[in-house]
Enzyme design. Structure first.
Site, PDB file in Angstrom:
ATOM      1  N   GLU A  55      23.661   7.395  35.158  1.00  0.00           N
ATOM      2  CA  GLU A  55      24.143   7.487  36.547  1.00  0.00           C
ATOM      3  C   GLU A  55      23.994   6.164  37.280  1.00  0.00           C
ATOM      4  O   GLU A  55      24.888   5.728  37.998  1.00  0.00           O
ATOM      5  CB  GLU A  55      23.350   8.573  37.299  1.00  0.00           C
ATOM      6  CG  GLU A  55      23.801   9.973  37.008  1.00  0.00           C
ATOM      7  CD  GLU A  55      25.235  10.207  37.389  1.00  0.00           C
ATOM      8  OE1 GLU A  55      25.622   9.870  38.516  1.00  0.00           O
ATOM      9  OE2 GLU A  55      25.985  10.715  36.541  1.00  0.00           O
ATOM     10  N   CYS A 110      42.598  12.331  40.006  1.00  0.00           N
ATOM     11  CA  CYS A 110      42.644  12.108  41.455  1.00  0.00           C
ATOM     12  C   CYS A 110      42.145  10.688  41.734  1.00  0.00           C
ATOM     13  O   CYS A 110      41.138  10.479  42.401  1.00  0.00           O
ATOM     14  CB  CYS A 110      41.785  13.153  42.176  1.00  0.00           C
ATOM     15  SG  CYS A 110      42.127  13.197  43.945  1.00  0.00           S
ATOM     16  N   CYS A 120      48.918  14.301  40.575  1.00  0.00           N
ATOM     17  CA  CYS A 120      48.802  15.660  41.118  1.00  0.00           C
ATOM     18  C   CYS A 120      49.484  16.692  40.225  1.00  0.00           C
ATOM     19  O   CYS A 120      49.086  17.868  40.210  1.00  0.00           O
ATOM     20  CB  CYS A 120      49.382  15.726  42.526  1.00  0.00           C
ATOM     21  SG  CYS A 120      48.552  14.623  43.678  1.00  0.00           S
ATOM     22  N   CYS A 162      47.048  18.164  37.929  1.00  0.00           N
ATOM     23  CA  CYS A 162      45.745  18.494  38.527  1.00  0.00           C
ATOM     24  C   CYS A 162      45.475  20.004  38.480  1.00  0.00           C
ATOM     25  O   CYS A 162      46.317  20.802  38.904  1.00  0.00           O
ATOM     26  CB  CYS A 162      45.719  18.016  39.982  1.00  0.00           C
ATOM     27  SG  CYS A 162      44.176  18.443  40.798  1.00  0.00           S
ATOM     28  N   CYS A 211      44.988  22.287  46.925  1.00  0.00           N
ATOM     29  CA  CYS A 211      44.772  20.986  47.561  1.00  0.00           C
ATOM     30  C   CYS A 211      45.578  20.878  48.864  1.00  0.00           C
ATOM     31  O   CYS A 211      46.800  20.886  48.863  1.00  0.00           O
ATOM     32  CB  CYS A 211      45.158  19.874  46.596  1.00  0.00           C
ATOM     33  SG  CYS A 211      44.957  18.241  47.313  1.00  0.00           S
TER      34      CYS A 211
HETATM   35 FE1  SF4 Z   1      43.788  14.938  43.991  1.00  0.00          FE
HETATM   36 FE2  SF4 Z   1      44.858  16.976  45.324  1.00  0.00          FE
HETATM   37 FE3  SF4 Z   1      46.386  15.466  43.781  1.00  0.00          FE
HETATM   38 FE4  SF4 Z   1      44.572  17.098  42.708  1.00  0.00          FE
HETATM   39  S1  SF4 Z   1      46.392  17.682  43.860  1.00  0.00           S
HETATM   40  S2  SF4 Z   1      44.984  14.986  42.103  1.00  0.00           S
HETATM   41  S3  SF4 Z   1      42.928  16.985  44.214  1.00  0.00           S
HETATM   42  S4  SF4 Z   1      45.310  14.811  45.608  1.00  0.00           S
END
Ligand code: SF4
Length: 355
Positions: A38, A199, A206, A209, A215
Protein backbone atom coordinates in the site's frame (compact mmCIF):
# COMPACT_ATOMS: atom_id res chain seq x y z
CA UNK A 1 -27.10 -7.90 -14.49
CA UNK A 2 -30.39 -7.06 -12.71
CA UNK A 3 -30.67 -3.35 -11.96
CA UNK A 4 -31.58 -4.00 -8.33
CA UNK A 5 -28.22 -5.46 -7.40
CA UNK A 6 -26.28 -3.20 -5.07
CA UNK A 7 -23.05 -1.40 -5.87
CA UNK A 8 -21.14 -3.74 -3.55
CA UNK A 9 -22.59 -6.92 -5.08
CA UNK A 10 -21.81 -5.78 -8.61
CA UNK A 11 -18.31 -4.73 -7.67
CA UNK A 12 -17.55 -7.98 -5.86
CA UNK A 13 -18.86 -10.10 -8.76
CA UNK A 14 -16.89 -8.05 -11.27
CA UNK A 15 -13.69 -8.19 -9.23
CA UNK A 16 -13.90 -11.97 -8.90
CA UNK A 17 -14.54 -12.34 -12.61
CA UNK A 18 -12.62 -9.54 -14.31
CA UNK A 19 -10.51 -7.79 -11.67
CA UNK A 20 -6.76 -7.97 -11.22
CA UNK A 21 -5.49 -11.21 -9.71
CA UNK A 22 -2.05 -12.61 -9.09
CA UNK A 23 -0.26 -9.44 -8.01
CA UNK A 24 2.40 -10.49 -5.49
CA UNK A 25 0.74 -8.61 -2.62
CA UNK A 26 -2.68 -10.15 -3.27
CA UNK A 27 -3.98 -13.35 -1.69
CA UNK A 28 -2.20 -12.66 1.59
CA UNK A 29 -3.61 -11.66 4.93
CA UNK A 30 -0.22 -10.76 6.29
CA UNK A 31 -0.40 -7.09 7.39
CA UNK A 32 3.32 -6.50 6.78
CA UNK A 33 2.99 -7.32 3.06
CA UNK A 34 -0.29 -5.48 2.60
CA UNK A 35 1.08 -2.39 4.36
CA UNK A 36 4.32 -2.44 2.36
CA UNK A 37 2.47 -2.73 -0.96
CA UNK A 38 0.00 0.00 0.00
CA UNK A 39 2.76 2.44 0.89
CA UNK A 40 4.70 1.62 -2.29
CA UNK A 41 1.59 1.99 -4.45
CA UNK A 42 0.91 5.54 -3.22
CA UNK A 43 1.93 7.80 -6.13
CA UNK A 44 3.71 4.91 -7.88
CA UNK A 45 2.66 2.74 -10.84
CA UNK A 46 1.95 -0.96 -10.27
CA UNK A 47 4.59 -1.87 -12.89
CA UNK A 48 7.27 -0.06 -10.85
CA UNK A 49 6.15 -1.56 -7.55
CA UNK A 50 6.31 -5.04 -9.10
CA UNK A 51 10.03 -4.49 -9.37
CA UNK A 52 10.66 -3.04 -5.91
CA UNK A 53 8.27 -5.09 -3.76
CA UNK A 54 10.07 -8.47 -4.01
CA UNK A 55 13.51 -6.86 -3.58
CA UNK A 56 12.37 -5.06 -0.47
CA UNK A 57 10.82 -8.22 0.97
CA UNK A 58 13.90 -10.25 0.22
CA UNK A 59 16.06 -7.84 2.22
CA UNK A 60 13.45 -7.18 4.94
CA UNK A 61 11.24 -10.28 5.13
CA UNK A 62 9.61 -9.22 8.41
CA UNK A 63 8.62 -6.04 10.19
CA UNK A 64 11.33 -6.85 12.77
CA UNK A 65 14.02 -6.99 10.07
CA UNK A 66 12.89 -3.62 8.75
CA UNK A 67 12.80 -2.10 12.24
CA UNK A 68 16.37 -3.25 12.90
CA UNK A 69 17.76 -1.78 9.65
CA UNK A 70 19.70 1.45 9.34
CA UNK A 71 17.65 4.26 7.80
CA UNK A 72 20.32 4.66 5.09
CA UNK A 73 19.78 1.11 3.90
CA UNK A 74 16.01 1.54 3.74
CA UNK A 75 16.44 4.74 1.72
CA UNK A 76 18.92 3.00 -0.59
CA UNK A 77 16.42 0.24 -1.38
CA UNK A 78 13.76 2.89 -1.94
CA UNK A 79 15.92 4.83 -4.40
CA UNK A 80 13.99 5.53 -7.57
CA UNK A 81 10.51 5.23 -6.01
CA UNK A 82 10.54 8.92 -4.99
CA UNK A 83 8.56 10.59 -2.20
CA UNK A 84 11.16 9.51 0.34
CA UNK A 85 9.08 10.55 3.32
CA UNK A 86 7.24 7.27 2.64
CA UNK A 87 10.44 5.29 3.22
CA UNK A 88 11.35 7.21 6.37
CA UNK A 89 7.83 6.70 7.73
CA UNK A 90 7.93 3.03 6.74
CA UNK A 91 11.05 2.60 8.85
CA UNK A 92 9.60 4.58 11.80
CA UNK A 93 6.35 2.64 11.56
CA UNK A 94 8.16 -0.71 11.64
CA UNK A 95 10.02 0.45 14.76
CA UNK A 96 6.73 1.53 16.36
CA UNK A 97 5.06 -1.82 15.56
CA UNK A 98 7.95 -3.63 17.22
CA UNK A 99 8.34 -1.27 20.20
CA UNK A 100 4.68 -0.58 20.94
CA UNK A 101 2.83 -3.65 19.62
CA UNK A 102 5.30 -6.50 20.15
CA UNK A 103 6.00 -6.80 16.40
CA UNK A 104 2.34 -7.51 15.55
CA UNK A 105 0.29 -5.01 13.53
CA UNK A 106 -2.87 -3.82 15.31
CA UNK A 107 -5.99 -5.33 13.78
CA UNK A 108 -8.34 -2.34 13.87
CA UNK A 109 -8.65 0.60 11.51
CA UNK A 110 -8.70 3.08 14.39
CA UNK A 111 -5.49 1.83 16.04
CA UNK A 112 -3.62 1.35 12.75
CA UNK A 113 -3.97 5.07 12.10
CA UNK A 114 -1.97 5.89 15.22
CA UNK A 115 1.17 4.47 13.55
CA UNK A 116 3.61 6.78 11.70
CA UNK A 117 2.77 7.26 8.03
CA UNK A 118 -0.47 5.21 8.13
CA UNK A 119 -3.38 7.39 7.06
CA UNK A 120 -7.08 6.53 6.95
CA UNK A 121 -6.97 4.80 3.55
CA UNK A 122 -3.87 2.66 4.20
CA UNK A 123 -5.31 1.71 7.60
CA UNK A 124 -8.57 0.74 5.86
CA UNK A 125 -6.73 -1.41 3.30
CA UNK A 126 -4.89 -3.32 6.05
CA UNK A 127 -8.02 -3.64 8.21
CA UNK A 128 -10.16 -4.83 5.27
CA UNK A 129 -7.66 -7.12 3.51
CA UNK A 130 -6.20 -8.71 6.62
CA UNK A 131 -8.99 -8.61 9.17
CA UNK A 132 -12.17 -8.18 7.10
CA UNK A 133 -13.16 -4.98 8.93
CA UNK A 134 -16.05 -3.19 7.25
CA UNK A 135 -14.26 0.04 6.47
CA UNK A 136 -13.78 1.71 3.10
CA UNK A 137 -10.51 2.69 1.48
CA UNK A 138 -10.71 6.17 -0.03
CA UNK A 139 -7.48 6.91 -1.85
CA UNK A 140 -7.24 9.21 -4.86
CA UNK A 141 -8.47 6.59 -7.35
CA UNK A 142 -11.38 5.55 -5.16
CA UNK A 143 -12.40 9.17 -4.58
CA UNK A 144 -12.62 9.57 -8.33
CA UNK A 145 -14.80 6.45 -8.75
CA UNK A 146 -17.13 7.33 -5.89
CA UNK A 147 -17.45 10.98 -6.78
CA UNK A 148 -18.59 9.94 -10.28
CA UNK A 149 -20.83 7.17 -9.02
CA UNK A 150 -22.59 9.57 -6.64
CA UNK A 151 -22.13 12.77 -8.70
CA UNK A 152 -20.56 14.13 -5.54
CA UNK A 153 -20.34 17.92 -5.82
CA UNK A 154 -18.08 18.58 -2.79
CA UNK A 155 -14.68 20.10 -3.47
CA UNK A 156 -12.22 17.29 -2.74
CA UNK A 157 -9.42 19.79 -2.19
CA UNK A 158 -11.18 20.38 1.15
CA UNK A 159 -10.87 18.02 4.10
CA UNK A 160 -14.54 18.45 5.01
CA UNK A 161 -15.62 17.21 1.57
CA UNK A 162 -13.22 14.27 1.80
CA UNK A 163 -14.81 13.37 5.14
CA UNK A 164 -18.31 13.61 3.64
CA UNK A 165 -17.31 11.32 0.79
CA UNK A 166 -15.83 8.83 3.24
CA UNK A 167 -19.14 8.82 5.18
CA UNK A 168 -20.93 8.03 1.92
CA UNK A 169 -18.35 5.37 1.07
CA UNK A 170 -19.17 3.63 4.35
CA UNK A 171 -22.83 3.33 3.28
CA UNK A 172 -21.83 1.45 0.12
CA UNK A 173 -19.94 -1.37 1.86
CA UNK A 174 -21.12 -4.97 1.41
CA UNK A 175 -23.74 -6.12 3.88
CA UNK A 176 -22.45 -8.46 6.59
CA UNK A 177 -22.50 -11.96 5.06
CA UNK A 178 -21.50 -15.53 5.71
CA UNK A 179 -18.07 -14.79 4.22
CA UNK A 180 -17.33 -11.27 5.50
CA UNK A 181 -13.57 -11.36 5.02
CA UNK A 182 -13.72 -12.71 1.46
CA UNK A 183 -16.37 -10.13 0.57
CA UNK A 184 -14.40 -7.23 2.04
CA UNK A 185 -11.25 -8.42 0.24
CA UNK A 186 -13.01 -8.61 -3.14
CA UNK A 187 -14.86 -5.34 -2.55
CA UNK A 188 -11.73 -3.40 -1.53
CA UNK A 189 -9.72 -4.85 -4.38
CA UNK A 190 -12.66 -4.13 -6.72
CA UNK A 191 -12.64 -0.44 -5.77
CA UNK A 192 -8.92 -0.28 -6.51
CA UNK A 193 -9.25 -2.20 -9.77
CA UNK A 194 -12.17 -0.14 -11.04
CA UNK A 195 -10.24 3.10 -10.43
CA UNK A 196 -7.08 1.74 -12.00
CA UNK A 197 -8.50 0.00 -15.06
CA UNK A 198 -11.93 1.38 -16.11
CA UNK A 199 -12.85 4.53 -14.21
CA UNK A 200 -9.57 6.18 -15.10
CA UNK A 201 -8.79 9.88 -14.82
CA UNK A 202 -9.05 10.52 -18.54
CA UNK A 203 -11.34 8.60 -20.88
CA UNK A 204 -13.08 6.21 -18.46
CA UNK A 205 -14.37 3.04 -20.12
CA UNK A 206 -17.99 3.36 -18.99
CA UNK A 207 -19.24 0.82 -21.53
CA UNK A 208 -17.43 -1.98 -19.71
CA UNK A 209 -18.13 -0.68 -16.21
CA UNK A 210 -19.98 -3.09 -13.90
CA UNK A 211 -21.73 -0.24 -12.06
CA UNK A 212 -22.64 1.86 -15.08
CA UNK A 213 -26.41 1.63 -14.48
CA UNK A 214 -25.92 2.98 -10.95
CA UNK A 215 -23.53 5.75 -11.94
CA UNK A 216 -25.09 9.20 -11.59
CA UNK A 217 -22.34 11.00 -13.48
CA UNK A 218 -22.79 8.65 -16.42
CA UNK A 219 -26.59 8.95 -16.33
CA UNK A 220 -26.37 12.73 -16.53
CA UNK A 221 -23.52 12.66 -19.06
CA UNK A 222 -21.27 14.57 -16.64
CA UNK A 223 -18.47 12.08 -16.13
CA UNK A 224 -15.74 14.63 -16.83
CA UNK A 225 -17.21 17.03 -14.21
CA UNK A 226 -16.08 14.70 -11.40
CA UNK A 227 -14.20 14.64 -9.15
CA UNK A 228 -14.67 18.30 -8.25
CA UNK A 229 -11.32 19.62 -7.08
CA UNK A 230 -10.09 23.19 -7.05
CA UNK A 231 -6.60 23.71 -8.37
CA UNK A 232 -3.68 22.77 -6.16
CA UNK A 233 -1.62 25.81 -5.11
CA UNK A 234 1.19 26.61 -7.52
CA UNK A 235 4.58 25.09 -6.68
CA UNK A 236 7.18 27.52 -5.41
CA UNK A 237 10.32 27.55 -7.54
CA UNK A 238 13.77 27.34 -6.05
CA UNK A 239 17.25 27.28 -7.59
CA UNK A 240 19.94 25.00 -6.22
CA UNK A 241 23.62 24.86 -7.18
CA UNK A 242 25.08 21.41 -6.68
CA UNK A 243 28.81 20.91 -6.50
CA UNK A 244 30.13 17.43 -7.13
CA UNK A 245 33.72 16.84 -6.08
CA UNK A 246 34.84 14.06 -8.44
CA UNK A 247 38.03 12.02 -8.44
CA UNK A 248 37.94 9.97 -11.67
CA UNK A 249 40.84 7.65 -10.65
CA UNK A 250 40.37 4.10 -9.26
CA UNK A 251 36.96 3.66 -10.87
CA UNK A 252 35.73 7.13 -9.85
CA UNK A 253 34.88 8.63 -6.44
CA UNK A 254 32.39 11.32 -5.44
CA UNK A 255 32.13 13.27 -2.21
CA UNK A 256 28.61 13.17 -0.76
CA UNK A 257 26.90 14.58 2.28
CA UNK A 258 23.84 13.33 4.12
CA UNK A 259 20.94 15.75 3.81
CA UNK A 260 19.41 17.02 7.08
CA UNK A 261 16.67 14.85 8.60
CA UNK A 262 14.03 17.47 7.80
CA UNK A 263 13.23 19.17 4.52
CA UNK A 264 13.82 18.24 0.91
CA UNK A 265 15.52 14.87 0.33
CA UNK A 266 15.84 14.38 4.11
CA UNK A 267 18.37 11.71 5.05
CA UNK A 268 19.46 11.03 1.45
CA UNK A 269 23.00 11.34 0.12
CA UNK A 270 23.69 14.32 -2.11
CA UNK A 271 26.59 16.50 -3.30
CA UNK A 272 26.84 19.81 -1.40
CA UNK A 273 23.93 22.14 -2.15
CA UNK A 274 24.27 25.94 -2.40
CA UNK A 275 21.35 28.29 -2.52
CA UNK A 276 23.27 30.82 -4.58
CA UNK A 277 25.95 30.64 -7.22
CA UNK A 278 28.42 32.96 -5.42
CA UNK A 279 28.71 30.61 -2.45
CA UNK A 280 29.40 27.69 -4.76
CA UNK A 281 32.19 29.62 -6.51
CA UNK A 282 33.69 30.53 -3.14
CA UNK A 283 33.80 26.80 -2.28
CA UNK A 284 35.47 26.08 -5.64
CA UNK A 285 38.12 28.78 -5.11
CA UNK A 286 39.01 27.34 -1.71
CA UNK A 287 39.98 23.97 -3.20
CA UNK A 288 41.31 24.73 -6.73
CA UNK A 289 40.23 21.69 -8.74
CA UNK A 290 42.11 20.53 -11.85
CA UNK A 291 39.04 21.10 -14.06
CA UNK A 292 35.47 22.35 -13.73
CA UNK A 293 32.42 21.44 -15.80
CA UNK A 294 29.06 23.19 -15.55
CA UNK A 295 26.37 20.72 -16.62
CA UNK A 296 22.99 21.74 -18.08
CA UNK A 297 20.38 22.72 -15.51
CA UNK A 298 17.51 20.30 -14.91
CA UNK A 299 14.06 20.86 -13.46
CA UNK A 300 12.74 18.58 -10.78
CA UNK A 301 9.17 18.82 -9.49
CA UNK A 302 8.39 17.99 -5.87
CA UNK A 303 4.96 18.17 -4.26
CA UNK A 304 5.29 21.83 -3.24
CA UNK A 305 8.45 22.97 -5.03
CA UNK A 306 9.81 23.20 -8.51
CA UNK A 307 13.57 22.79 -8.17
CA UNK A 308 15.92 24.14 -10.80
CA UNK A 309 19.13 22.17 -10.30
CA UNK A 310 22.45 23.56 -11.57
CA UNK A 311 25.11 20.86 -11.37
CA UNK A 312 28.85 21.53 -11.46
CA UNK A 313 31.56 18.87 -11.46
CA UNK A 314 34.95 19.75 -9.95
CA UNK A 315 37.72 17.30 -10.90
CA UNK A 316 40.82 16.46 -8.88
CA UNK A 317 42.28 13.91 -6.51
CA UNK A 318 40.55 12.93 -3.29
CA UNK A 319 43.42 14.43 -1.23
CA UNK A 320 43.31 17.79 -3.02
CA UNK A 321 39.50 18.09 -3.18
CA UNK A 322 38.45 17.18 0.36
CA UNK A 323 36.37 20.19 1.48
CA UNK A 324 37.66 21.34 4.87
CA UNK A 325 35.38 21.71 7.87
CA UNK A 326 32.45 19.85 6.32
CA UNK A 327 31.12 16.39 7.01
CA UNK A 328 30.77 14.01 4.11
CA UNK A 329 32.18 10.79 2.67
CA UNK A 330 33.99 9.70 -0.46
CA UNK A 331 31.98 7.00 -2.18
CA UNK A 332 33.16 4.89 -5.12
CA UNK A 333 30.82 5.11 -8.12
CA UNK A 334 30.32 1.36 -7.73
CA UNK A 335 28.95 1.93 -4.21
CA UNK A 336 26.25 4.38 -5.22
CA UNK A 337 23.61 1.66 -5.44
CA UNK A 338 24.09 1.02 -1.70
CA UNK A 339 22.97 4.48 -0.59
CA UNK A 340 19.77 6.49 -0.96
CA UNK A 341 20.10 9.14 -3.64
CA UNK A 342 17.45 11.51 -5.01
CA UNK A 343 16.49 10.44 -8.52
CA UNK A 344 17.94 13.43 -10.44
CA UNK A 345 21.18 13.13 -8.47
CA UNK A 346 21.50 9.43 -9.29
CA UNK A 347 20.87 10.17 -12.98
CA UNK A 348 23.53 12.87 -12.89
CA UNK A 349 26.17 10.83 -11.02
CA UNK A 350 25.62 7.85 -13.33
CA UNK A 351 26.89 10.01 -16.18
CA UNK A 352 30.29 10.67 -14.55
CA UNK A 353 33.11 9.02 -16.44
CA UNK A 354 35.89 7.35 -14.41
CA UNK A 355 39.37 6.90 -15.86
FE1 SF4 B 1 -16.67 5.49 -13.74
FE2 SF4 B 1 -19.31 5.79 -13.77
FE3 SF4 B 1 -18.01 5.41 -16.04
FE4 SF4 B 1 -18.23 3.44 -14.26
S1 SF4 B 1 -19.88 4.40 -15.42
S2 SF4 B 1 -16.39 4.01 -15.39
S3 SF4 B 1 -18.14 4.57 -12.33
S4 SF4 B 1 -17.80 7.16 -14.68
Amino acid sequence: MPKTLSFATRLIDWQRRDGRHGLPWQGTREPYRVWLSEVMLQQTQVSTVLDYFPRFLERFPTVQALANAQQGEVLALWSGLGYYSRARNLHRCAQAVVAEHGGVFPSSWAVLQTLPGIGASTAAAIAAFCFGERVSIVDGNVRRVLSRLLAFEGDLAKTSAQRDLWDLAQTLLPEPSAAPIQDMVAYTQGLMDLGATLCTRTRPDCERCPVQTLCQAHASDRVTDFPVKTRAPKRRSERWWLLCWFDPSDGGWVWLQTRPQRGIWAGLHCPPVFSDEAHMHAALRAVVPSAIEHWPAVSHALTHRELSLHPTVAYGSRQSLEPSGESGVWLALGQLSTVGLPKPIRTWLNQLQPK
